[in-house]
Motif scaffolding. Structure first.
Motif, short mmCIF file in Angstrom:
data_model
loop_
_atom_site.label_atom_id
_atom_site.label_comp_id
_atom_site.label_asym_id
_atom_site.label_seq_id
_atom_site.Cartn_x
_atom_site.Cartn_y
_atom_site.Cartn_z
N ILE A 237 3.07 6.00 9.93
CA ILE A 237 2.02 6.70 9.18
C ILE A 237 0.93 5.72 8.77
O ILE A 237 1.22 4.60 8.32
N LEU A 238 -0.32 6.14 8.88
CA LEU A 238 -1.43 5.28 8.46
C LEU A 238 -1.28 4.90 6.99
O LEU A 238 -1.02 5.74 6.13
N GLN A 239 -1.44 3.61 6.72
CA GLN A 239 -1.32 3.07 5.38
C GLN A 239 -2.68 2.71 4.80
O GLN A 239 -3.62 2.41 5.54
N GLN A 240 -2.78 2.73 3.48
CA GLN A 240 -3.99 2.27 2.81
C GLN A 240 -3.59 1.36 1.66
O GLN A 240 -2.51 1.50 1.08
N VAL A 241 -4.46 0.44 1.33
CA VAL A 241 -4.22 -0.46 0.21
C VAL A 241 -5.55 -0.79 -0.45
O VAL A 241 -6.58 -0.90 0.21
N GLY B 238 0.81 -1.21 0.00
CA GLY B 238 0.00 0.00 0.00
C GLY B 238 0.84 1.26 0.00
O GLY B 238 2.03 1.25 -0.31
N ILE B 239 0.21 2.37 0.36
CA ILE B 239 0.87 3.67 0.36
C ILE B 239 0.46 4.45 1.60
O ILE B 239 -0.49 4.09 2.29
N ASP B 240 1.19 5.53 1.88
CA ASP B 240 0.77 6.44 2.94
C ASP B 240 -0.60 7.01 2.60
O ASP B 240 -0.84 7.47 1.48
N ALA B 241 -1.50 6.99 3.56
CA ALA B 241 -2.81 7.61 3.37
C ALA B 241 -2.67 9.13 3.46
O ALA B 241 -1.77 9.65 4.12
N ARG B 242 -3.56 9.84 2.79
CA ARG B 242 -3.65 11.27 3.00
C ARG B 242 -4.06 11.51 4.45
O ARG B 242 -4.97 10.85 4.95
N PRO B 243 -3.41 12.45 5.16
CA PRO B 243 -3.74 12.64 6.57
C PRO B 243 -5.23 12.84 6.81
O PRO B 243 -5.87 13.67 6.16
N HIS B 244 -5.77 12.02 7.70
CA HIS B 244 -7.15 12.15 8.20
C HIS B 244 -8.20 11.96 7.11
O HIS B 244 -9.31 12.46 7.24
N SER B 245 -7.84 11.22 6.08
CA SER B 245 -8.81 10.97 4.99
C SER B 245 -9.66 9.73 5.26
O SER B 245 -10.61 9.47 4.51
N THR C 284 -8.50 -1.01 2.53
CA THR C 284 -8.30 -1.28 3.94
C THR C 284 -7.15 -0.41 4.42
O THR C 284 -6.26 -0.04 3.63
N THR C 285 -7.20 -0.04 5.69
CA THR C 285 -6.22 0.89 6.25
C THR C 285 -5.71 0.37 7.58
O THR C 285 -6.38 -0.42 8.26
N GLY C 286 -4.52 0.83 7.97
CA GLY C 286 -3.99 0.43 9.27
C GLY C 286 -2.52 0.75 9.43
O GLY C 286 -1.85 1.26 8.52
N HIS D 255 -2.81 10.21 12.69
CA HIS D 255 -2.24 9.81 11.41
C HIS D 255 -0.88 9.16 11.62
O HIS D 255 -0.58 8.12 11.04
N ASP D 256 -0.07 9.78 12.46
CA ASP D 256 1.26 9.27 12.82
C ASP D 256 1.18 8.79 14.26
O ASP D 256 1.09 9.61 15.18
N ILE D 257 1.21 7.48 14.48
CA ILE D 257 1.00 6.96 15.84
C ILE D 257 2.26 7.04 16.70
O ILE D 257 2.20 6.75 17.89
N VAL D 258 3.37 7.44 16.11
CA VAL D 258 4.60 7.59 16.89
C VAL D 258 4.88 9.05 17.21
O VAL D 258 5.21 9.41 18.34
N ASP D 259 4.71 9.92 16.22
CA ASP D 259 5.03 11.33 16.41
C ASP D 259 3.86 12.18 15.92
O ASP D 259 3.99 12.96 14.98
#
Length: 324
Positions: free
Chosen positions: A225-229, A66-73, A187-189, A119-123
């Motif tokens: 960063i939240l991913q989507q596929v 997958g790829i990085d999701a657009r923030p909060h999309s 799906t996202t995660g 969106h970023d669960i670490v920072d």
């Protein structure tokens, strides 16, 4: 002032804001009780993100493929924390309720918290709408039986109602009509990005162990960063054939739905997260079609991922929320 019994501190208080106590029953009552009017930002509907997702079908080295999701999309996406660590995903469906996988719900409410707007669960310190909610109820589906995988769905009820805003918004549950075979869904995660060919991915303990090993070895396969596929809905009979003829056969039951795209999949840490498709009646609305559940490996060639089919559980979800 200290909040009295039955009152809670308002979410989203900023440094310098006076502490404000809030009664959950006052949410969206027309009177501002929390700083910035957060308790009176009450959008209606579901499944319509303010920040529209980028519906890319390109492949990267994420979520597996997958790829990085657009923030909060994907504003219904939550991180389900277990003892303070990301363990599973989930989807907001109501001010008090989150849908996740039953295999993520093996302990009592005090073990878990629901992290929204992240969106970023670490920072994610600059994410103004990120907030953590305590959990009041953990309700596994009564027919869930662990390793048999069927009825892999769970509801979390938060103590305080979830405040909606541009980054936090529910997904629609949709109707009982399933999407057509071949429908492009997402799906996202924040789960593992590593392609796994052989071992099954199932069970909260397995996921926690995998994530711990990933962190301890400082590998970069668990994303911040939240991913989507993008995945396509797979014919139920074909999915049943694949798993029924596997060296470790397992039955695909009517409460499951399968999704696949070569080289792409959800994986450990994504469990409980959303499998969403555009509404058949309105392409601007997203519906929760499935809950990330299980599969043999992650992106194993020719083996679809398996999701709890939410349309199968609509009555149970409605009855549980109504009766609680």
């Amino acid at each position: 002032p200290r909040c009295s019994v039955g009152d809670f501190e308002c979410p989203y208080a900023r440094p310098g804001d006076p502490e404000t106590c809030f009664q959950p029953s006052k949410l969206c009552d027309g009177n501002v009780d929390c700083p910035g009017g957060a308790d009176e930002h009450c959008p209606t509907g579901c499944g319509t993100p303010v920040n529209k997702p980028i519906l890319s079908t390109k492949t990267g080295e994420r979520i597996v493929g997958g790829i990085d999701a657009r923030p909060h999309s994907w504003p219904w996406q939550i991180s389900m924390l277990s003892n303070g660590r990301h363990n599973c995903g989930g989807s907001i469906i109501d001010h008090h309720w989150v849908v996740t996988a039953a295999h993520c719900c093996t302990s009592g409410p005090s073990t878990y918290k629901v992290r929204v707007g992240e969106h970023d669960i670490v920072d994610g310190q600059g994410e103004v709408n990120a907030w953590t909610y305590d959990v009041e109820r953990v309700i596994q589906h009564p027919l869930y039986q662990g390793r048999e995988q069927h009825d892999d769905i769970c509801l979390l009820k938060t103590v305080l109602p979830i405040f909606f805003n541009d980054d936090v918004f529910p997904v629609c549950l949709g109707s009982g009509t399933p999407p057509e075979v071949g429908t492009d869904c997402f799906t996202t995660g924040w789960g593992s990005q590593r392609q796994v060919i052989s071992p099954p991915r199932m069970g909260e303990e397995d996921e926690a162990e995998v994530l711990q090993k990933e962190e301890d070895s400082k590998q970069d396969r668990v994303p911040n960063i939240l991913q989507q596929v993008d995945l396509k809905v797979v014919d139920q009979a074909e999915c049943a054939r694949v798993y029924g003829s596997h060296s470790r056969p397992i039955t695909i039951t009517p409460d499951m739905i399968c999704g696949e795209n070569p080289g792409k999949d959800s994986c450990q840490g994504d469990s409980g997260g959303p499998f969403v498709c555009m509404s058949r009646g309105n392409s601007s609305i997203w519906e929760l079609v499935g809950v990330v559940s299980w599969g043999y490996g992650c992106a194993s060639p020719g083996i679809p991922g398996v999701y709890a089919r939410t349309s199968h559980f609509l009555d149970w979800i409605a009855e549980t929320i109504y009766n609680d």
